[in-house]
Design an enzyme around this catalytic site. Structure first.
Site, mmCIF file in Angstrom:
data_model
loop_
_atom_site.group_PDB
_atom_site.id
_atom_site.type_symbol
_atom_site.label_atom_id
_atom_site.label_comp_id
_atom_site.label_asym_id
_atom_site.label_seq_id
_atom_site.Cartn_x
_atom_site.Cartn_y
_atom_site.Cartn_z
ATOM 1 N N GLN A 173 32.562 41.251 41.543
ATOM 2 C CA GLN A 173 33.184 40.550 40.414
ATOM 3 C C GLN A 173 32.387 40.797 39.124
ATOM 4 O OE1 GLN A 173 36.057 38.824 40.676
ATOM 5 N NE2 GLN A 173 36.098 37.935 38.658
ATOM 6 N N LYS B 223 41.725 35.131 45.242
ATOM 7 C CA LYS B 223 41.753 36.427 45.940
ATOM 8 C C LYS B 223 41.574 36.241 47.436
ATOM 9 C CE LYS B 223 39.847 39.112 42.144
ATOM 10 N NZ LYS B 223 38.576 39.387 41.465
ATOM 11 N N ASP C 124 38.522 48.471 43.141
ATOM 12 C CA ASP C 124 38.689 48.236 41.704
ATOM 13 C C ASP C 124 38.960 49.543 40.959
ATOM 14 O OD1 ASP C 124 38.530 45.594 40.729
ATOM 15 O OD2 ASP C 124 36.368 45.506 41.060
HETATM 16 N N1 LIG Z 1 35.480 43.544 39.589
HETATM 17 C C1 LIG Z 1 36.419 42.856 38.950
HETATM 18 N N2 LIG Z 1 37.735 43.146 39.141
HETATM 19 C C2 LIG Z 1 38.718 42.447 38.500
HETATM 20 O O1 LIG Z 1 39.923 42.731 38.670
HETATM 21 C C3 LIG Z 1 38.336 41.369 37.625
HETATM 22 C C4 LIG Z 1 36.960 41.114 37.467
HETATM 23 N N3 LIG Z 1 36.042 41.857 38.120
HETATM 24 N N4 LIG Z 1 36.567 40.119 36.630
HETATM 25 C C5 LIG Z 1 37.515 39.261 35.950
HETATM 26 C C6 LIG Z 1 38.842 39.929 35.704
HETATM 27 C C7 LIG Z 1 39.964 38.977 35.448
HETATM 28 N N5 LIG Z 1 40.880 39.132 36.559
HETATM 29 C C8 LIG Z 1 42.006 38.335 36.789
HETATM 30 C C9 LIG Z 1 42.681 38.326 37.984
HETATM 31 C C10 LIG Z 1 43.740 37.479 38.220
HETATM 32 C C11 LIG Z 1 44.159 36.597 37.246
HETATM 33 C C12 LIG Z 1 45.277 35.647 37.525
HETATM 34 O O2 LIG Z 1 45.787 35.571 38.633
HETATM 35 N N6 LIG Z 1 45.741 34.857 36.531
HETATM 36 C C13 LIG Z 1 46.794 33.877 36.666
HETATM 37 C C14 LIG Z 1 46.335 32.506 36.188
HETATM 38 C C15 LIG Z 1 45.054 32.036 36.782
HETATM 39 C C16 LIG Z 1 44.561 30.741 36.149
HETATM 40 O O3 LIG Z 1 45.367 29.804 36.035
HETATM 41 O O4 LIG Z 1 43.379 30.712 35.785
HETATM 42 C C17 LIG Z 1 47.978 34.256 35.798
HETATM 43 O O5 LIG Z 1 47.775 34.998 34.815
HETATM 44 O O6 LIG Z 1 49.077 33.803 36.092
HETATM 45 C C18 LIG Z 1 43.511 36.605 36.037
HETATM 46 C C19 LIG Z 1 42.444 37.475 35.806
HETATM 47 C C20 LIG Z 1 40.410 40.079 37.395
HETATM 48 N N7 LIG Z 1 39.264 40.605 36.945
#
Ligand SMILES: Nc1nc(=O)c2c([nH]1)NC[C@@H]1CN(c3ccc(C(=O)N[C@@H](CCC(=O)O)C(=O)O)cc3)C=[N+]21
Ligand SMILES: NC(=O)C1=CN([C@@H]2O[C@H](COP(=O)(O)OP(=O)(O)OC[C@H]3O[C@@H](n4cnc5c(N)ncnc54)[C@H](OP(=O)(O)O)[C@@H]3O)[C@@H](O)[C@H]2O)C=CC1
Length: 296
Positions: A98, A54, A121
């Site tokens: 987070q 991020k 969020d």
């Molecule tokens: N306050 C809060 N807001 C959130 O939006 C929040 C949170 N807490 N806690 C955790 C979850 C999870 N989350 C993700 C964001 C990006 C990927 C992402 O970019 N994933 C990549 C892969 C990343 C990798 O390789 O690990 C993909 O799917 O291509 C995944 C999961 C946001 N979250």
């Protein structure tokens, strides 16, 4: 049918480029740089990965990134004091705490202490209420990203049967609200749903947000349906660590009309929408026109 792959990674890059354009314009014409503050409590490795990526993408679109890493045993009082400081900081337009937080911290209390105008969020009760009543709000990033991909693929979603599997406050419930807002007939399924396979078989749109690796097999998918896989599950297969969704990709792709992959689907869109929300919050704070096409 062989499904069209909905490329979330490429779509997210386009959204970020749009955000970057607007950020450059804001700087040039108004001397304003949007700022996003991310608060991470503890050292969960997955959370650290997200927070790092991020921060990197925030800087790439020309915004200021403020990272606050707190000890796992930080007190609620100290965390609330930091949120208050960020609420009052004019350089900060978006605040993300987070999740999940360590067990001794009250998540609802912390989230509801964020200034709703900076709640990028969209988790504050005030934003949840605004979304539920169809008023202008901050829309949760993951469901917003899913909606953008669905609208891009289908144009109008009006009258479609949508099934959302999962009823969390961060994905399932706001996703259902957005689909209802676009005039889908929405079913929300969860762990107590009877005959889940039959419920899913009725759907023109399936959004899976469960957190169970490859739980949805292809034979639950109606021929030609659109499948949005929100799940991010780390598993070990053939001695290797792998990232898989909540949908069994191979069998689902053989029946669906379109499907999002994991990785490269919903995840990158979530981060792009976080940046879009920060830009939107910055424009609203400065009483400037909002960017087009980046909100619900
Ligand atoms: N306050 C809060 N807001 C959130 O939006 C929040 C949170 N807490 N806690 C955790 C979850 C999870 N989350 C993700 C964001 C990006 C990927 C992402 O970019 N994933 C990549 C892969 C990343 C990798 O390789 O690990 C993909 O799917 O291509 C995944 C999961 C946001 N979250
Ligand atoms: N790509 C991204 O950007 C993001 C991905 N995620 C991922 O999405 C997934 C879901 O996250 P989140 O919503 O936070 O998860 P939660 O654990 O908060 O919610 C899971 C939901 O799934 C339901 N569920 C559990 N088991 C079953 C079952 N066997 N059949 C039907 N429903 C079931 C639960 O039902 P009940 O309520 O009855 O317990 C619950 O409503 C996770 O894999 C997470 O990592 C999350 C956020 C962002």
């Amino acid at each position: 049918m062989v499904a069209q792959v909905i490329d979330g990674k490429a779509f997210a890059a386009k959204v970020r480029a749009q955000v970057a354009d607007q950020v450059a314009k804001l700087k040039e014409e108004n001397g304003i740089t949007p700022g996003l503050a991310v608060v991470l409590v503890g050292e969960d490795p997955a959370s650290q990965v997200y927070v790092r990526s991020k921060g990197k993408m925030t800087v790439e679109v020309g915004m200021n990134s403020y990272e606050h890493k707190l000890d796992v045993d930080t007190s609620e009082e100290d965390l609330l004091a930091l949120v208050e400081k960020l609420n009052n900081d004019p350089a900060v337009h978006g605040i993300l705490v987070q999740l999940p937080l360590p067990k001794h911290l009250n998540e609802d209390l912390v989230i509801n202490s964020i200034d709703p105008a900076k709640d990028v969020d969209g988790f504050h009760i005030s934003n949840v209420g605004l979304l539920g009543t169809g008023q202008k709000s901050m829309v949760p990033c993951t469901p917003l990203g899913c909606l953008m991909m669905l609208r891009d693929h289908h144009g109008s979603l009006s009258g479609m049967d949508a099934v959302v599997i999962g009823r969390s406050n961060i994905v399932g419930k706001p996703m259902a609200q957005l689909l209802l807002g676009d005039s889908c007939t929405v079913t929300i399924a969860h762990s107590r749903t009877k005959d889940l396979p039959d419920v899913v078989r009725r759907a023109d749109i399936v959004v899976a947000a469960v957190g169970r690796p490859e739980m949805v097999p292809g034979d639950w998918i109606k021929e030609g349906a659109t499948v949005i896989d929100v799940g991010i599950n780390r598993i070990e297969r053939d001695g290797k660590n792998k990232l898989v969704g909540d949908v069994d990709y191979a069998s689902a792709a053989a029946r669906a009309g379109a499907i999002t992959p994991v990785p490269g689907g919903v995840g990158p869109m979530t981060i792009a929408c976080l940046l879009a929300n920060t830009l939107t919050a910055c424009c609203r704070a400065n009483k400037l026109p909002e960017p087009e096409g980046l909100t619900a």
